[in-house]
Design an enzyme around this catalytic site. Structure first.
Site, short mmCIF file in Angstrom:
data_model
loop_
_atom_site.label_atom_id
_atom_site.label_comp_id
_atom_site.label_asym_id
_atom_site.label_seq_id
_atom_site.Cartn_x
_atom_site.Cartn_y
_atom_site.Cartn_z
N LYS A 1 18.39 -30.90 50.18
CA LYS A 1 18.24 -32.19 49.48
C LYS A 1 19.47 -32.51 48.64
CE LYS A 1 14.37 -31.13 47.28
NZ LYS A 1 13.96 -29.81 47.73
N ARG B 1 8.17 -20.28 44.77
CA ARG B 1 8.55 -21.70 44.80
C ARG B 1 7.96 -22.38 46.05
NH1 ARG B 1 14.65 -20.92 44.28
NH2 ARG B 1 14.94 -23.16 44.50
N ARG C 1 21.92 -19.03 40.34
CA ARG C 1 20.56 -19.41 39.95
C ARG C 1 19.62 -18.22 40.11
NH1 ARG C 1 18.78 -25.09 42.60
NH2 ARG C 1 16.77 -24.13 42.10
#
Ligand code: AMP
Length: 371
Positions: free
Chosen positions: A195, A327, A315
């Protein structure tokens, strides 16, 4: 609640399901108390009144009958012009109390036809109940016995009413509005679907503002803001940040870009209540989500991609397979319902997210160009 498009026109929410339901309940009560000791025959005028009639008789607790008719026009001789006829009345109406159920009465032309047609049917009494009434345009001297909701002279659709055949299936009532000016895209897909990469390319191509809620949270964490501190505990585990916090933050980000031609929302909405809040927020501005464009990628490919990204992104939620799986779990349980949410608005567009970056941009653009 959201702006909808039917053919070439846009409509915004006007009357909620709850308001309609209250009006119908009250109509049923009034008619019931006026029809004590008799069995009224309700006659719904098709097509528009089918939904109203169905909800109405569910609220009518005493004995009653229902039938439907259609007012059909056919061409008479040249001297008589257009003639209307009721199609579908088979009952003997003599001596009966008949209550016409109309969805909407505006000029009263249809009502006049109905009165004329019933004149020689020898009914005991003919009453008219309409869910919506436009007093400002009603020009006839005819009695209307029961009115659900009086409305100004606005073109409305939904709840059985249509615009050139479309719109009858909506549960609430919508009114005509101006065409939204923005292209607002929800870029959707599981973590790692690409994305962020695609949003960067698309925002330049279409001159849109890209808002990634994940990026905004990370920016706040880096700068040790109050919002950052709050979000960090959730994000580190791969849990979703609470809705109120996220929605407020999103509104602030949108508010920073008053002249935007539109937005790419990336990572938002992630829950149904975020989606509802976004619809409401945009509708207040006369805007709407143009569409949800979803990158569809198989989960195993995603885990590989995320672990790879974790090597360089720094991250913490990209470096541990359990966090990644969590997630996905959050995505599947809370976020995937959004597919249905936008499908229900006819705004979901799935795009194959496997391929080269350019190929995927091309596929996304083909969809976005139609907005
Ligand atoms: P992302 O960069 O979109 O993968 O988001 C990273 C993390 O930020 C998520 O796992 C959540 O903890 C948090 N987050 C981002 N967007 C949202 C949102 N719309 N609602 C709740 N939490 C979010």
């Amino acid at each position: 609640m959201s702006i909808i498009k039917l053919h070439d026109k846009y409509f915004k929410t006007y009357l909620s399901e709850a308001k309609i339901a209250t009006a119908i309940k009250s109509l049923a009560k009034q008619i019931e108390s006026d029809c004590k000791n008799e069995i009224p025959l309700f006659i719904g005028i098709l097509n528009g009144s089918f939904m109203f009639a169905a909800d109405f008789i569910r609220q009518y607790k005493s004995d009653c009958e229902i039938s439907f008719v259609k007012l059909a026009s056919y061409q008479g001789t040249s001297s008589t012009g257009e003639i209307k006829q009721l199609v579908g009345i088979n009952e003997n109406l003599e001596g009966r109390t008949v209550v016409i159920l109309e969805d909407i009465i505006d000029t009263g032309n249809t009502l006049q036809e109905i009165y004329a047609i019933f004149k020689d049917k020898k009914v005991k009494q003919l009453k008219i109940a309409t869910l919506f009434f436009k007093p400002d345009v009603f020009k006839k001297e005819l009695p209307i016995d029961y009115v659900g909701i009086s409305i100004p002279d606005k073109f409305i659709v939904g709840y059985g009413l249509d615009y050139n055949g479309l719109g009858r299936n909506y549960k609430s009532i919508y009114q005509l509005t101006t065409q939204p000016k923005m292209k607002n895209i929800v870029l959707f897909g599981p973590p790692g679907a690409g994305k962020g990469t695609q949003a960067e390319l698309l925002k330049n191509k279409y001159n849109l503002i890209h808002i990634s809620t994940g990026d905004v949270f990370r920016y706040n964490i880096k700068n040790k803001t109050k919002l950052g501190m709050l979000a960090k505990s959730y994000m580190d585990k791969g849990d979703l940040v609470p809705d109120e916090v996220t929605i407020d933050m999103l509104k602030t980000e949108v508010g920073k870009n008053k002249d935007a031609k539109g937005f790419i929302f990336d990572g938002f909405p992630r829950t149904q209540s975020q989606a509802i809040a976004l619809d409401k927020f945009l509708e207040e501005k006369g805007e709407t989500i143009s569409g949800m464009v979803a990158l569809e990628v198989p989960e195993n490919l995603l885990v590989e991609r995320l672990l790879e990204r974790g090597k360089t992104s720094g991250r913490p939620d990209d470096q541990d397979e359990n966090k990644i799986r969590n997630r996905f779990n959050e995505y599947n349980t809370k976020t995937a319902v959004l597919k249905e949410f936008y499908q229900n608005q006819n705004k979901y567009f799935g795009v194959n997210g496997v391929g080269s970056i350019e190929e995927i941009t091309q596929r996304l653009s083909e969809v976005i160009d139609t907005f």
